[in-house]
Write an enzyme that holds these catalytic residues in place. Structure first.
Site, PDB file in Angstrom:
ATOM      1  N   ASP A  13       7.389  -4.809  79.191  1.00 23.22           N
ATOM      2  CA  ASP A  13       8.381  -3.785  78.932  1.00 23.22           C
ATOM      3  C   ASP A  13       8.955  -3.209  80.027  1.00 23.22           C
ATOM      4  O   ASP A  13       8.568  -2.761  80.977  1.00 23.22           O
ATOM      5  CB  ASP A  13       7.505  -2.499  78.169  1.00 23.22           C
ATOM      6  CG  ASP A  13       8.226  -1.676  77.397  1.00 23.22           C
ATOM      7  OD1 ASP A  13       9.520  -1.684  77.560  1.00 23.22           O
ATOM      8  OD2 ASP A  13       7.815  -0.766  76.559  1.00 23.22           O
ATOM      9  N   ASP A  14      10.590  -3.931  80.006  1.00 22.38           N
ATOM     10  CA  ASP A  14      11.192  -3.117  81.211  1.00 22.38           C
ATOM     11  C   ASP A  14      11.098  -3.903  82.519  1.00 22.38           C
ATOM     12  O   ASP A  14      11.176  -3.310  83.522  1.00 22.38           O
ATOM     13  CB  ASP A  14      11.177  -1.700  81.544  1.00 22.38           C
ATOM     14  CG  ASP A  14      11.855  -0.915  80.361  1.00 22.38           C
ATOM     15  OD1 ASP A  14      12.426  -1.367  79.412  1.00 22.38           O
ATOM     16  OD2 ASP A  14      12.131   0.361  80.763  1.00 22.38           O
ATOM     17  N   CYS A  51      14.683  -2.402  74.285  1.00 26.12           N
ATOM     18  CA  CYS A  51      13.461  -2.598  73.824  1.00 26.12           C
ATOM     19  C   CYS A  51      13.273  -3.094  72.309  1.00 26.12           C
ATOM     20  O   CYS A  51      13.018  -3.900  72.106  1.00 26.12           O
ATOM     21  CB  CYS A  51      12.698  -1.253  73.980  1.00 26.12           C
ATOM     22  SG  CYS A  51      11.325  -1.281  73.363  1.00 26.12           S
ATOM     23  N   ARG A  55      12.507  -6.657  70.331  1.00 22.35           N
ATOM     24  CA  ARG A  55      11.139  -6.866  69.660  1.00 22.35           C
ATOM     25  C   ARG A  55      11.260  -7.221  68.195  1.00 22.35           C
ATOM     26  O   ARG A  55      10.837  -8.196  67.698  1.00 22.35           O
ATOM     27  CB  ARG A  55      10.296  -5.515  69.397  1.00 22.35           C
ATOM     28  CG  ARG A  55       9.900  -5.178  70.997  1.00 22.35           C
ATOM     29  CD  ARG A  55       9.240  -3.599  71.171  1.00 22.35           C
ATOM     30  NE  ARG A  55       9.309  -3.610  72.523  1.00 22.35           N
ATOM     31  CZ  ARG A  55       8.313  -3.662  73.283  1.00 22.35           C
ATOM     32  NH1 ARG A  55       7.361  -4.081  72.925  1.00 22.35           N
ATOM     33  NH2 ARG A  55       8.512  -3.345  74.645  1.00 22.35           N
ATOM     34  N   LYS A 108       2.222  -1.954  71.835  1.00 16.64           N
ATOM     35  CA  LYS A 108       3.590  -1.219  71.269  1.00 16.64           C
ATOM     36  C   LYS A 108       4.380  -1.907  70.418  1.00 16.64           C
ATOM     37  O   LYS A 108       4.337  -3.162  70.014  1.00 16.64           O
ATOM     38  CB  LYS A 108       4.560  -1.135  72.700  1.00 16.64           C
ATOM     39  CG  LYS A 108       6.095  -0.555  72.321  1.00 16.64           C
ATOM     40  CD  LYS A 108       6.618  -0.413  73.535  1.00 16.64           C
ATOM     41  CE  LYS A 108       7.998  -0.035  73.438  1.00 16.64           C
ATOM     42  NZ  LYS A 108       8.880   0.127  74.492  1.00 16.64           N
ATOM     43  N   HIS A 110       7.090  -0.166  68.002  1.00 18.59           N
ATOM     44  CA  HIS A 110       8.532   0.505  68.216  1.00 18.59           C
ATOM     45  C   HIS A 110       9.645  -0.245  67.180  1.00 18.59           C
ATOM     46  O   HIS A 110      10.726  -0.530  67.854  1.00 18.59           O
ATOM     47  CB  HIS A 110       9.130   0.376  69.962  1.00 18.59           C
ATOM     48  CG  HIS A 110       9.971   1.083  70.127  1.00 18.59           C
ATOM     49  ND1 HIS A 110      10.884   1.106  71.142  1.00 18.59           N
ATOM     50  CD2 HIS A 110      10.394   2.409  69.582  1.00 18.59           C
ATOM     51  CE1 HIS A 110      11.750   2.000  71.470  1.00 18.59           C
ATOM     52  NE2 HIS A 110      11.647   3.079  70.424  1.00 18.59           N
ATOM     53  N   HIS A 197       7.065   0.024  82.079  1.00 26.95           N
ATOM     54  CA  HIS A 197       8.013   0.928  81.409  1.00 26.95           C
ATOM     55  C   HIS A 197       7.813   2.167  82.157  1.00 26.95           C
ATOM     56  O   HIS A 197       6.676   2.608  82.305  1.00 26.95           O
ATOM     57  CB  HIS A 197       8.122   1.076  80.035  1.00 26.95           C
ATOM     58  CG  HIS A 197       9.260   1.757  79.483  1.00 26.95           C
ATOM     59  ND1 HIS A 197       9.319   3.261  79.497  1.00 26.95           N
ATOM     60  CD2 HIS A 197      10.102   1.396  78.470  1.00 26.95           C
ATOM     61  CE1 HIS A 197      10.270   3.513  78.802  1.00 26.95           C
ATOM     62  NE2 HIS A 197      10.862   2.576  78.285  1.00 26.95           N
ATOM     63  N   ASP A 301      11.153  -7.845  77.585  1.00 31.46           N
ATOM     64  CA  ASP A 301      12.017  -7.249  76.413  1.00 31.46           C
ATOM     65  C   ASP A 301      13.507  -6.958  76.946  1.00 31.46           C
ATOM     66  O   ASP A 301      14.327  -6.983  76.241  1.00 31.46           O
ATOM     67  CB  ASP A 301      11.551  -6.115  75.728  1.00 31.46           C
ATOM     68  CG  ASP A 301      11.329  -4.720  76.479  1.00 31.46           C
ATOM     69  OD1 ASP A 301      11.508  -4.841  77.848  1.00 31.46           O
ATOM     70  OD2 ASP A 301      11.126  -3.641  75.989  1.00 31.46           O
ATOM     71  N   ASN A 302      13.718  -6.767  78.330  1.00 26.67           N
ATOM     72  CA  ASN A 302      14.834  -6.496  79.002  1.00 26.67           C
ATOM     73  C   ASN A 302      14.842  -6.677  80.262  1.00 26.67           C
ATOM     74  O   ASN A 302      13.662  -6.764  80.829  1.00 26.67           O
ATOM     75  CB  ASN A 302      15.621  -5.228  78.285  1.00 26.67           C
ATOM     76  CG  ASN A 302      14.438  -3.890  78.480  1.00 26.67           C
ATOM     77  OD1 ASN A 302      14.284  -3.530  77.341  1.00 26.67           O
ATOM     78  ND2 ASN A 302      14.311  -3.683  79.612  1.00 26.67           N
ATOM     79  N   LYS A 369      18.851  -3.254  81.986  1.00 30.53           N
ATOM     80  CA  LYS A 369      18.631  -2.981  81.006  1.00 30.53           C
ATOM     81  C   LYS A 369      19.817  -2.023  80.308  1.00 30.53           C
ATOM     82  O   LYS A 369      20.306  -1.436  80.984  1.00 30.53           O
ATOM     83  CB  LYS A 369      17.432  -2.081  80.852  1.00 30.53           C
ATOM     84  CG  LYS A 369      17.004  -1.456  79.456  1.00 30.53           C
ATOM     85  CD  LYS A 369      15.910  -0.290  79.620  1.00 30.53           C
ATOM     86  CE  LYS A 369      15.455   0.414  78.419  1.00 30.53           C
ATOM     87  NZ  LYS A 369      14.369   1.354  78.758  1.00 30.53           N
TER      88      LYS A 369
END
Length: 534
Positions: A13-14, A51, A55, A108, A110, A197, A301-302, A369
């Site tokens: 994540d991030d 994000c 996903r 996660k 989301h 993140h 994810d980014n 991002k």
């Protein structure tokens, strides 16, 4: 092959393009490095810059706009996206469950705007036999909000003083692998970590291991990463590194250097802890005898996040029950923001690592991002499957994106699409299988597309047409200029016109809502749409 292969899909994540050791970074990631060097690494694989959209695309094989999640999990109806995973798409869990696979999400989700009661957008209603994790975008690693097991509140599990969310995600994932391996069932594990993140939560011992690692500062470290990226074969020797983000100071002019270093140490500690958790999953696979016949896929994810907290109404933020520790909601103090008096890591801090370090994480690219320039969408992609006949240690330069993951997994497992078992009409897949590329073949050339908050891009072969909202279109020859430093749009009007027409036809076909429409919704609500917990 006598047994169907298992699938382990791991999402960071991030995390930036060059943070992993096997992608040139200084961070200790021995487990991912081992998978990469015994598997395959992609050099030009892309996510969707944010994000929730990433996903949604990863799990469905569709562009995020088609799934109902064009921006984040905000309900922007009637003029915007619903922010919920709609019923016109199927998740990988639904696809593989219909094919006889046991399915589990640890981490996660989301992908739901409604989190108070179970509904059709919860993971348990979208194919996952098991779910342990969080429904929201981010939060405390010590006492995460919306912690859920199945469809029940699991917040009591975080009362254990030893609880740490990254560890919990890994432990539940490893338990699932152990159980299914013992039972002899083919399985699909989706391990969606929230590291790295923000908030920068990490244990003191993990942070201390990076003492001295980042003391040279972002300028020197970017140059060193660039050298290692070339040595690893991720980039060619002719690739130019972008200049330091012009909004950020030179390291030599930076004040509070010791505090800045602490921020990057905490960020690195988050990634190392995640890698350690991935090691637990790998060990469970080996112990259960399923490691060789498991397709293990890892990506982010980014691009790295430049978000410099706080970017919000602090008083309103302190009432967020979904992301803050319960102690804070009970009135105990919380230190929110990025100031030298707040050293990140501890539970009572809520900080990010800032734009200059994110610029290091995305070496050699510009932007971050949310943008669809290379810095926002380029991700490491590692694929490891010993029994699959892949080219061991391969470095793959063929461009591909998230919509290709689902078709790849379907081909690996033999599962079918569309799915009669779903009982509803599903949109056709948008991507293609990457298995031929993983076995040394050349993929056919096709356009790749992006749109997020008005930022837009199309890539076809060497050409990439990209736009940073509200500016005009730029054109880059990525074969000669991967870092997007030389806009050649003025000299190639026919290429611009052709790619723009293709992008506009795609946007209309998949239902991209013009950014000015959605922006108007946020302005009416007095909200800032480009920041959210995700």
């Amino acid at each position: 092959m006598s047994k169907r292969p298992n699938i382990v899909l791991v999402l960071a994540d991030d995390m930036g393009f060059s943070d992993l050791g096997c992608y040139g970074g200084e961070i200790s990631t021995p487990n991912l490095d081992s998978l990469a060097r015994r598997g395959a690494r992609f050099t030009q694989f892309y996510n969707t810059a944010r994000c929730s959209p990433s996903r949604a695309s990863l799990l469905t094989g569709l562009h995020p706009h088609q799934t109902g999640i064009g921006i984040l999990t905000n309900n922007d109806l009637p003029r915007g996206y619903p922010g919920n995973l709609n019923l016109r798409c199927a998740t990988l869990a639904e696809m593989l469950k219909a094919a006889g696979y046991a399915t589990c999400l640890s981490g996660k989700w989301h992908l739901a705007s409604e989190m108070h009661e179970p509904n059709d957008t919860w993971p348990t209603r979208r194919g996952f036999d098991r779910f342990f994790g969080t429904l929201t975008g981010c939060g405390s690693f010590y006492t995460p909000g919306t912690l859920t097991r199945g469809e029940c509140d699991a917040s009591a599990e975080a009362l254990d003083p030893k609880f740490f969310y990254t560890d919990a995600i890994a432990s539940h994932a490893a338990e699932f692998v152990t159980e299914q391996s013992a039972a002899g069932n083919p399985f699909f594990l989706y391990a969606a970590f929230t590291a790295p993140h923000w908030p920068l939560h990490a244990h003191p011992g993990d942070i201390d291991r990076y003492r001295g690692r980042f003391d040279e500062g972002w300028d020197v470290l970017r140059e060193k990463r660039m050298k290692r990226l070339v040595e690893e074969g991720i980039l060619t020797a002719s690739t130019a590194i972008s200049a330091r983000d012009p909004t950020q100071p030179a390291w030599s002019d930076t004040k509070e250097k010791a505090w800045q270093v602490k921020r990057m140490q905490a960020y690195a500690a988050q990634i190392e802890r995640m890698d350690r958790g991935i090691g637990k999953i790998i060990e469970a696979l080996k112990t259960g005898g399923t490691f060789e016949n498991t397709a293990f896929i890892f990506l982010s994810d980014n691009g790295a996040s430049p978000e410099d907290l706080p970017q919000f109404d602090a008083e309103k933020f302190m009432r967020r029950t979904d992301i803050l520790p319960r102690a804070t909601r009970d009135g105990l103090p919380m230190r929110v923001g990025n100031t030298p008096d707040i050293c990140p890591g501890a539970e009572d801090t809520y900080s990010s690592y800032g734009r200059a370090w994110a610029n290091l994480s995305n070496t050699p690219f510009r932007f971050y991002k949310r943008w669809v320039h290379e810095g926002g969408i380029a991700t490491p992609l590692i694929v490891h499957w010993p029994a699959g006949g892949l080219d061991c240690g391969a470095i793959l330069d063929q461009p591909a994106q998230l919509v290709d993951i689902a078709p790849t997994i379907l081909e690996v497992t033999g599962a079918s699409y569309p799915l009669q078992a779903i009982g509803r009409e599903i949109a056709p897949l948008e991507g293609c299988s990457l298995l031929p590329a993983l076995k040394g073949e050349i993929l056919f050339e096709r356009p790749l597309y992006w749109e997020h908050t008005g930022n837009a891009a199309i890539r076809l072969g060497r050409w990439k047409l990209v736009r940073e909202e509200p500016n005009g279109w730029e054109l880059y020859d990525l074969a000669a200029d991967r870092t997007e430093l030389n806009d050649v749009a003025p000299g190639n009007p026919e290429v611009v016109a052709d790619l723009r027409a293709k992008w506009e036809a795609w946007a209309e076909r998949i239902g991209v809502i013009p950014w000015e429409v959605t922006l108007g919704i946020y302005e009416e609500r007095g909200l800032h749409p480009t920041w959210a917990a995700g």
